[in-house]
Design a protein around this motif. Structure first.
Motif, mmCIF file in Angstrom:
data_model
loop_
_atom_site.group_PDB
_atom_site.id
_atom_site.type_symbol
_atom_site.label_atom_id
_atom_site.label_comp_id
_atom_site.label_asym_id
_atom_site.label_seq_id
_atom_site.Cartn_x
_atom_site.Cartn_y
_atom_site.Cartn_z
ATOM 1 N N PHE A 11 0.795 -1.235 0.000
ATOM 2 C CA PHE A 11 0.000 0.000 0.000
ATOM 3 C C PHE A 11 0.827 1.285 0.000
ATOM 4 O O PHE A 11 0.258 2.367 -0.038
ATOM 5 N N GLY A 12 2.135 1.166 0.048
ATOM 6 C CA GLY A 12 2.982 2.356 0.112
ATOM 7 C C GLY A 12 3.184 2.785 1.556
ATOM 8 O O GLY A 12 2.505 2.332 2.463
ATOM 9 N N THR A 13 4.130 3.672 1.761
ATOM 10 C CA THR A 13 4.437 4.171 3.102
ATOM 11 C C THR A 13 3.382 5.186 3.526
ATOM 12 O O THR A 13 3.076 6.104 2.772
ATOM 13 N N PRO A 14 2.822 5.015 4.713
ATOM 14 C CA PRO A 14 1.844 6.014 5.173
ATOM 15 C C PRO A 14 2.537 7.352 5.421
ATOM 16 O O PRO A 14 3.711 7.406 5.761
ATOM 17 N N THR A 15 1.777 8.421 5.227
ATOM 18 C CA THR A 15 2.294 9.766 5.469
ATOM 19 C C THR A 15 1.303 10.514 6.345
ATOM 20 O O THR A 15 0.155 10.104 6.507
ATOM 21 N N PRO A 37 6.901 4.681 -2.112
ATOM 22 C CA PRO A 37 5.868 5.660 -2.460
ATOM 23 C C PRO A 37 4.684 5.121 -3.260
ATOM 24 O O PRO A 37 3.722 5.850 -3.475
ATOM 25 N N TYR A 38 4.716 3.864 -3.696
ATOM 26 C CA TYR A 38 3.694 3.381 -4.603
ATOM 27 C C TYR A 38 2.734 2.394 -3.950
ATOM 28 O O TYR A 38 3.119 1.587 -3.112
ATOM 29 N N ASN A 39 1.490 2.449 -4.396
ATOM 30 C CA ASN A 39 0.479 1.468 -4.026
ATOM 31 C C ASN A 39 0.549 0.375 -5.091
ATOM 32 O O ASN A 39 0.442 0.659 -6.285
ATOM 33 N N ASN A 40 0.767 -0.866 -4.684
ATOM 34 C CA ASN A 40 0.949 -1.982 -5.615
ATOM 35 C C ASN A 40 -0.245 -2.919 -5.702
ATOM 36 O O ASN A 40 -0.113 -4.041 -6.197
ATOM 37 N N VAL A 41 -1.401 -2.488 -5.242
ATOM 38 C CA VAL A 41 -2.581 -3.355 -5.269
ATOM 39 C C VAL A 41 -2.945 -3.722 -6.707
ATOM 40 O O VAL A 41 -3.181 -4.887 -7.014
#
Length: 110
Positions: A11-15, A37-41
């Motif tokens: 899901f990427g790193t939360p910010t 930085p990327y969402n890989n779903v």
């Protein structure tokens, strides 16, 4: 830590932007999150429709105040897409496997 890394990989790193209050979590003072930085779903589940991808992302939102409840999920359009769910009595049943204890062959001494 390994579980957190798997979630970040998907899901990427939360910010702080997507999860206000993230930086105030006491546990995050003990380690640094991996930067991804990327969402890989979509890459992981390429066969899912847009509604299916949206549902997964909704269920796994980092911000708990925005995360889907079971009731929210059931209202999503994903569950109105083909193939539609069938009546429970039409679901396959495997009674031969129900309530069986796993049998592990005992090793015999030579």
């Amino acid at each position: 830590i390994q579980q957190i890394n798997l979630i970040i990989e998907m899901f990427g790193t939360p910010t702080e932007k997507i999860w206000p209050g993230l930086n105030d979590l006491p546990s995050l003072k003990n380690f640094t999150l991996r930067q991804q930085p990327y969402n890989n779903v979509k890459q992981t589940f390429p066969w899912l429709s847009k509604a299916g991808l949206h549902l997964i992302n909704f269920m796994f939102m980092y911000d708990p105040s925005k995360r889907a409840t079971a009731e929210d999920c059931l209202k999503r359009s994903y569950f109105k897409e083909a193939p539609l769910p069938c009546e429970p009595e039409l679901m396959p049943s495997f009674p031969q496997h129900r309530n069986q204890k796993s049998q592990i062959p005992s090793s015999s001494a030579s």
